[in-house]
Scaffold this active site. Structure first.
Site, mmCIF file in Angstrom:
data_model
loop_
_atom_site.group_PDB
_atom_site.id
_atom_site.type_symbol
_atom_site.label_atom_id
_atom_site.label_comp_id
_atom_site.label_asym_id
_atom_site.label_seq_id
_atom_site.Cartn_x
_atom_site.Cartn_y
_atom_site.Cartn_z
ATOM 1 N N ASP A 32 0.844 -1.191 0.000
ATOM 2 C CA ASP A 32 0.000 0.000 0.000
ATOM 3 C C ASP A 32 0.887 1.253 0.000
ATOM 4 O O ASP A 32 1.904 1.313 0.700
ATOM 5 C CB ASP A 32 -0.899 0.006 1.240
ATOM 6 C CG ASP A 32 -2.050 0.986 1.119
ATOM 7 O OD1 ASP A 32 -3.212 0.544 1.083
ATOM 8 O OD2 ASP A 32 -1.796 2.218 1.049
ATOM 9 N N ASN A 88 -12.961 -3.108 2.990
ATOM 10 C CA ASN A 88 -13.924 -2.001 3.099
ATOM 11 C C ASN A 88 -14.894 -2.076 1.927
ATOM 12 O O ASN A 88 -14.477 -2.110 0.769
ATOM 13 C CB ASN A 88 -13.188 -0.662 3.068
ATOM 14 C CG ASN A 88 -12.258 -0.483 4.259
ATOM 15 O OD1 ASN A 88 -12.586 -0.890 5.371
ATOM 16 N ND2 ASN A 88 -11.088 0.095 4.035
ATOM 17 N N GLY A 94 -15.365 3.203 4.082
ATOM 18 C CA GLY A 94 -13.995 3.665 3.850
ATOM 19 C C GLY A 94 -13.387 3.228 2.540
ATOM 20 O O GLY A 94 -12.196 3.443 2.306
ATOM 21 N N GLN A 95 -14.182 2.585 1.666
ATOM 22 C CA GLN A 95 -13.618 2.164 0.370
ATOM 23 C C GLN A 95 -13.395 3.386 -0.515
ATOM 24 O O GLN A 95 -14.286 4.228 -0.662
ATOM 25 C CB GLN A 95 -14.568 1.171 -0.335
ATOM 26 C CG GLN A 95 -13.968 0.618 -1.613
ATOM 27 C CD GLN A 95 -14.865 -0.413 -2.309
ATOM 28 O OE1 GLN A 95 -15.942 -0.751 -1.829
ATOM 29 N NE2 GLN A 95 -14.405 -0.902 -3.455
ATOM 30 N N HIS A 101 -10.656 -5.291 -2.872
ATOM 31 C CA HIS A 101 -9.298 -5.587 -2.394
ATOM 32 C C HIS A 101 -9.303 -5.957 -0.933
ATOM 33 O O HIS A 101 -10.089 -5.444 -0.145
ATOM 34 C CB HIS A 101 -8.356 -4.402 -2.632
ATOM 35 C CG HIS A 101 -8.901 -3.078 -2.152
ATOM 36 N ND1 HIS A 101 -9.828 -2.374 -2.867
ATOM 37 C CD2 HIS A 101 -8.650 -2.361 -1.034
ATOM 38 C CE1 HIS A 101 -10.129 -1.254 -2.205
ATOM 39 N NE2 HIS A 101 -9.428 -1.232 -1.086
ATOM 40 N N LEU A 102 -8.378 -6.854 -0.599
ATOM 41 C CA LEU A 102 -8.152 -7.234 0.797
ATOM 42 C C LEU A 102 -6.922 -6.493 1.280
ATOM 43 O O LEU A 102 -5.899 -6.475 0.592
ATOM 44 C CB LEU A 102 -7.830 -8.720 0.892
ATOM 45 C CG LEU A 102 -8.923 -9.764 0.975
ATOM 46 C CD1 LEU A 102 -8.268 -11.150 1.085
ATOM 47 C CD2 LEU A 102 -9.805 -9.527 2.181
ATOM 48 N N HIS A 103 -7.020 -5.875 2.459
ATOM 49 C CA HIS A 103 -5.831 -5.293 3.100
ATOM 50 C C HIS A 103 -5.262 -6.370 4.020
ATOM 51 O O HIS A 103 -5.982 -6.905 4.862
ATOM 52 C CB HIS A 103 -6.201 -4.100 3.991
ATOM 53 C CG HIS A 103 -6.786 -2.924 3.290
ATOM 54 N ND1 HIS A 103 -6.085 -1.757 3.078
ATOM 55 C CD2 HIS A 103 -8.023 -2.700 2.772
ATOM 56 C CE1 HIS A 103 -6.860 -0.870 2.466
ATOM 57 N NE2 HIS A 103 -8.044 -1.406 2.273
HETATM 58 P P1 5GP Z 1 -9.697 1.392 0.549
HETATM 59 O O1 5GP Z 1 -9.702 2.693 1.287
HETATM 60 O O2 5GP Z 1 -10.430 1.484 -0.771
HETATM 61 O O3 5GP Z 1 -10.143 0.207 1.352
HETATM 62 O O4 5GP Z 1 -8.181 1.097 0.221
HETATM 63 C C1 5GP Z 1 -7.507 1.680 -0.819
HETATM 64 C C2 5GP Z 1 -6.041 1.633 -0.475
HETATM 65 O O5 5GP Z 1 -5.303 1.839 -1.652
HETATM 66 C C3 5GP Z 1 -5.599 2.715 0.513
HETATM 67 O O6 5GP Z 1 -5.034 2.094 1.651
HETATM 68 C C4 5GP Z 1 -4.593 3.544 -0.274
HETATM 69 O O7 5GP Z 1 -3.504 3.965 0.502
HETATM 70 C C5 5GP Z 1 -4.167 2.595 -1.370
HETATM 71 N N1 5GP Z 1 -3.794 3.224 -2.611
HETATM 72 C C6 5GP Z 1 -4.456 4.226 -3.260
HETATM 73 N N2 5GP Z 1 -3.842 4.527 -4.409
HETATM 74 C C7 5GP Z 1 -2.766 3.698 -4.499
HETATM 75 C C8 5GP Z 1 -1.734 3.546 -5.486
HETATM 76 O O8 5GP Z 1 -1.686 4.228 -6.518
HETATM 77 N N3 5GP Z 1 -0.781 2.609 -5.227
HETATM 78 C C9 5GP Z 1 -0.812 1.828 -4.108
HETATM 79 N N4 5GP Z 1 0.164 0.926 -3.968
HETATM 80 N N5 5GP Z 1 -1.763 1.950 -3.178
HETATM 81 C C10 5GP Z 1 -2.732 2.874 -3.366
#
Ligand code: 5GP
Length: 115
Positions: A32, A88, A94-95, A101-103
């Site tokens: 991330d 999320n 928070g998405q 995607h899985l964190h």
């Molecule tokens: P969400 O908030 O949708 O659950 O997670 C999206 C994640 O993607 C966030 O933790 C954010 O930091 C990450 N992210 C957003 N843009 C990029 C990118 O261009 N490259 C990478 N490696 N991570 C990203």
């Protein structure tokens, strides 16, 4: 802008760079860009699925595969003490990227409840 641009599709198509830690025919995993823990990896399917809410019967094996990749990566990244998987679903949760995607988070103690 929330959920506007599918940046992850650009990573899949190699139009955007990422630090890839796993790649196979069904998914990709990369670190991330704004890590929330010492280990913060995103595991994404190659198939475009906007949110968890859009999963269907046909995705059963795929979603299972993402979880097994998480297990494999947790081993590879030495998360022997435990880790957290976060998914999320939609803006209110928070998405921010419209690609399921899985964190995979680890390397520090986690608290509960999440914010
Ligand atoms: P969400 O908030 O949708 O659950 O997670 C999206 C994640 O993607 C966030 O933790 C954010 O930091 C990450 N992210 C957003 N843009 C990029 C990118 O261009 N490259 C990478 N490696 N991570 C990203």
């Amino acid at each position: 802008m929330m959920m506007a641009d599918n940046l992850f599709l650009k990573i899949i198509n190699k139009e955007l760079k990422a630090n890839v830690v796993h790649e196979d025919d069904q998914c990709l995993a990369f670190t991330d860009v704004r890590p929330q823990a010492p280990v913060h990896v995103l595991i994404i399917p190659r198939k475009v699925i906007r949110t968890h809410d859009d999963l269907g019967e046909e995705d059963k094996a795929l979603i299972g595969h993402l979880h097994l990749v998480a297990v494999q990566l947790a081993k590879k990244l030495n998360l022997t003490d435990g880790y957290r998987l976060v998914l999320n679903c939609k803006e209110r949760a928070g998405q921010t990227v419209p690609h399921l995607h899985l964190h995979l988070l680890g390397g520090r103690a986690m608290t509960w409840p999440p914010g």
